[in-house]
Write a protein that holds these residues in place. Structure first.
Motif, short mmCIF file in Angstrom:
data_model
loop_
_atom_site.label_atom_id
_atom_site.label_comp_id
_atom_site.label_asym_id
_atom_site.label_seq_id
_atom_site.Cartn_x
_atom_site.Cartn_y
_atom_site.Cartn_z
N TYR A 137 117.99 48.12 102.67
CA TYR A 137 118.42 48.43 101.30
C TYR A 137 118.11 47.24 100.39
O TYR A 137 118.31 46.08 100.79
CB TYR A 137 119.93 48.69 101.25
CG TYR A 137 120.38 50.01 101.83
CD1 TYR A 137 120.52 51.14 101.03
CD2 TYR A 137 120.70 50.11 103.19
CE1 TYR A 137 120.95 52.34 101.56
CE2 TYR A 137 121.15 51.31 103.73
CZ TYR A 137 121.26 52.43 102.90
OH TYR A 137 121.70 53.62 103.43
N ILE A 138 117.65 47.54 99.19
CA ILE A 138 117.41 46.51 98.17
C ILE A 138 118.33 46.81 96.99
O ILE A 138 118.22 47.88 96.37
CB ILE A 138 115.95 46.49 97.69
CG1 ILE A 138 114.98 46.45 98.87
CG2 ILE A 138 115.74 45.32 96.73
CD1 ILE A 138 115.05 45.20 99.71
N VAL A 139 119.25 45.90 96.68
CA VAL A 139 120.13 46.08 95.53
C VAL A 139 119.54 45.27 94.38
O VAL A 139 119.57 44.04 94.38
CB VAL A 139 121.57 45.62 95.84
CG1 VAL A 139 122.49 45.99 94.67
CG2 VAL A 139 122.07 46.25 97.13
N SER A 140 118.96 45.98 93.41
CA SER A 140 118.21 45.33 92.33
C SER A 140 119.15 44.86 91.21
O SER A 140 120.35 45.12 91.23
CB SER A 140 117.16 46.28 91.77
OG SER A 140 117.78 47.42 91.19
N GLY A 141 118.57 44.17 90.24
CA GLY A 141 119.33 43.70 89.09
C GLY A 141 119.29 44.71 87.96
O GLY A 141 118.78 45.82 88.12
N ASN A 192 120.78 39.02 93.96
CA ASN A 192 121.47 37.76 93.66
C ASN A 192 122.74 37.67 94.50
O ASN A 192 123.22 38.66 95.06
CB ASN A 192 121.75 37.58 92.16
CG ASN A 192 122.96 38.34 91.67
OD1 ASN A 192 123.44 39.27 92.30
ND2 ASN A 192 123.47 37.94 90.51
N ASP A 193 123.29 36.46 94.60
CA ASP A 193 124.46 36.23 95.46
C ASP A 193 125.72 36.90 94.93
O ASP A 193 126.61 37.25 95.71
CB ASP A 193 124.71 34.72 95.60
CG ASP A 193 123.71 34.03 96.51
OD1 ASP A 193 122.94 34.73 97.19
OD2 ASP A 193 123.69 32.78 96.53
N GLU A 194 125.83 37.01 93.61
CA GLU A 194 127.02 37.65 93.03
C GLU A 194 127.20 39.06 93.61
O GLU A 194 128.30 39.45 93.99
CB GLU A 194 126.90 37.73 91.51
CG GLU A 194 127.09 36.41 90.79
CD GLU A 194 128.55 36.01 90.65
OE1 GLU A 194 129.42 36.91 90.63
OE2 GLU A 194 128.83 34.81 90.57
N MET A 195 126.12 39.82 93.66
CA MET A 195 126.21 41.18 94.21
C MET A 195 126.47 41.14 95.70
O MET A 195 127.20 42.00 96.23
CB MET A 195 124.94 41.97 93.89
CG MET A 195 124.73 42.23 92.41
SD MET A 195 123.41 43.41 92.06
CE MET A 195 121.97 42.54 92.71
N ALA A 196 125.90 40.16 96.40
CA ALA A 196 126.14 40.04 97.84
C ALA A 196 127.62 39.78 98.11
O ALA A 196 128.21 40.34 99.05
CB ALA A 196 125.29 38.91 98.43
N PHE A 238 123.52 42.57 88.92
CA PHE A 238 123.68 41.12 89.07
C PHE A 238 125.15 40.68 88.98
O PHE A 238 125.43 39.50 88.78
CB PHE A 238 122.84 40.35 88.04
CG PHE A 238 121.39 40.17 88.45
CD1 PHE A 238 120.95 40.49 89.73
CD2 PHE A 238 120.46 39.68 87.54
CE1 PHE A 238 119.63 40.32 90.10
CE2 PHE A 238 119.13 39.51 87.90
CZ PHE A 238 118.71 39.82 89.18
N LYS A 239 126.10 41.63 89.08
CA LYS A 239 127.52 41.31 89.07
C LYS A 239 128.15 41.78 90.38
O LYS A 239 127.57 42.59 91.11
CB LYS A 239 128.21 42.00 87.89
CG LYS A 239 127.67 41.59 86.53
CD LYS A 239 128.34 42.40 85.42
CE LYS A 239 127.74 42.06 84.06
NZ LYS A 239 128.33 42.89 82.99
N LYS A 240 129.36 41.28 90.66
CA LYS A 240 130.04 41.70 91.90
C LYS A 240 130.20 43.21 91.95
O LYS A 240 130.12 43.83 93.02
CB LYS A 240 131.40 41.02 92.00
CG LYS A 240 131.35 39.52 92.26
CD LYS A 240 132.75 38.98 92.49
CE LYS A 240 132.73 37.48 92.74
NZ LYS A 240 132.38 36.71 91.52
N SER A 241 130.42 43.83 90.79
CA SER A 241 130.60 45.29 90.75
C SER A 241 129.38 46.03 91.27
O SER A 241 129.51 47.09 91.89
CB SER A 241 130.91 45.74 89.32
OG SER A 241 129.88 45.33 88.43
#
Length: 328
Positions: A173-177, A236-240, A210-213
């Motif tokens: 899975y790729i979680v994009s910005g 980005n790390d925030e999403m991770a 790009f946010k925790k949400s």
């Protein structure tokens, strides 16, 4: 507002004499200068910064324009910029929002560092045509008055994606910005290049922010679709971190059922258990180099575009896929 005309009238001297006195010129006697300075103090005179700027054509102030101020990336970036500015005799102001854009055309600053998608490229090129000096961190623009100091997004995303592939993962899975983000677009281009070479792997893109949400939302989809261990690359790390937070109270374990890598190596990730695999680069150096380049082009020096290099930080959040996945 009190003007030098008001001071001149009360002191019984010319406006030019007041100007000389306020600027410490030797053209005015000590006695006259002391009298003028005393009157200026009594009237609470404050110099007109805009008028002085027009005359001297410099403010010794640089502006950095950011879309957002939150997070470790911005803090370290600004620290690097401030350190260089202060050492070179410049002050730094941090700006955000459409209204702040006027600081460039009104010459309230000597130049700008841009990491702000509310500036269109057309707007920046227009300012550059008017001889404003600009350093961009979030786009590619070709103009003599614009310098690029860009993060090597493609190399970082390639390192992250190939790391997951090398571990043997077949579903990634790729979680994009957010849409329109330069960093996200560049990172996704690299991901797609790797994906094109590995058609034996299932690639699934999830739109993030790009946010925790964004990571929390991605976790919901991954859990719904889960049948066997999977890998996830959050851009980005925030999403991770958001993804980890959502999985914390479930049967899913990072590094076992969900293998996770981020991008940015923010300080918080160093204390996560298991340690988050991520892409590292020096945010402080990025900011420092941006300031250095801007000061150079303001002083008329020729500069070349710069790139901030990245490295892979391995962590226990990524391992080889195991058959002991969580049951669904």
């Amino acid at each position: 507002m009190v003007s030098i005309k008001d001071i001149a009238k009360k002191a019984g001297v010319s406006i030019s004499t007041v100007s000389y006195a306020l600027n410490g010129s030797s053209k005015v006697t000590d006695e006259t200068s002391a009298k003028i300075l005393q009157i200026a103090k009594e009237l609470n005179y404050v110099p007109n910064a805009a008028a002085r700027t027009l005359k001297k054509r410099e403010t010794k102030i640089l502006g950095v324009f950011l879309t957002d101020f939150k997070g470790d990336v911005y803090g370290e970036l600004l620290d690097g910029m401030k350190e260089v500015c202060n050492s070179q005799g410049y002050d730094l102001i941090v700006c955000s929002g459409k209204q702040s854009h006027r600081m460039l055309p009104e010459r309230l600053i000597d130049g700008a560092v841009i990491l702000d998608h509310t500036f269109s490229s057309e707007e920046l090129l227009k300012y550059a045509d008017r001889n404003h000096k600009i350093v961009v961190l979030d786009r590619e623009l070709d103009h003599p008055n614009i310098n690029q100091v860009l993060l090597d997004n493609k190399a970082g995303a390639t390192l992250a994606t190939e790391y997951l592939v090398e571990q043997g993962h077949k579903k990634i899975y790729i979680v994009s910005g957010p849409e329109g983000s330069f960093d996200s677009i560049q990172r996704m281009k690299a991901v797609k290049m790797v994906a094109d070479r590995r058609s034996d792997i299932e690639w699934i893109e999830i739109q993030g922010d790009f946010k925790k949400s964004g990571g929390e939302k991605a976790a919901e989809q991954i859990m719904r679709e889960y049948t066997e261990p999977v890998a996830v690359f959050c851009l980005n790390d925030e999403m991770a971190i958001g993804l980890c937070n959502r999985l914390a109270d479930t049967e899913f374990r990072i590094g076992e059922q969900i293998h996770l890598i981020g991008f940015d190596n923010i300080e918080l990730t160093r204390y996560m258990q298991p340690r988050l695999a991520t892409i590292d680069y020096s945010k402080r150096k990025w900011g420092a180099l941006a300031s250095e380049q801007l000061i150079k082009i303001i002083s008329g020096e020729k500069v070349e575009h710069e790139r901030i290099y990245v490295t892979l930080i391995q962590g226990e959040s990524v391992g080889k896929p195991s058959v002991k996945g969580a049951s669904r």
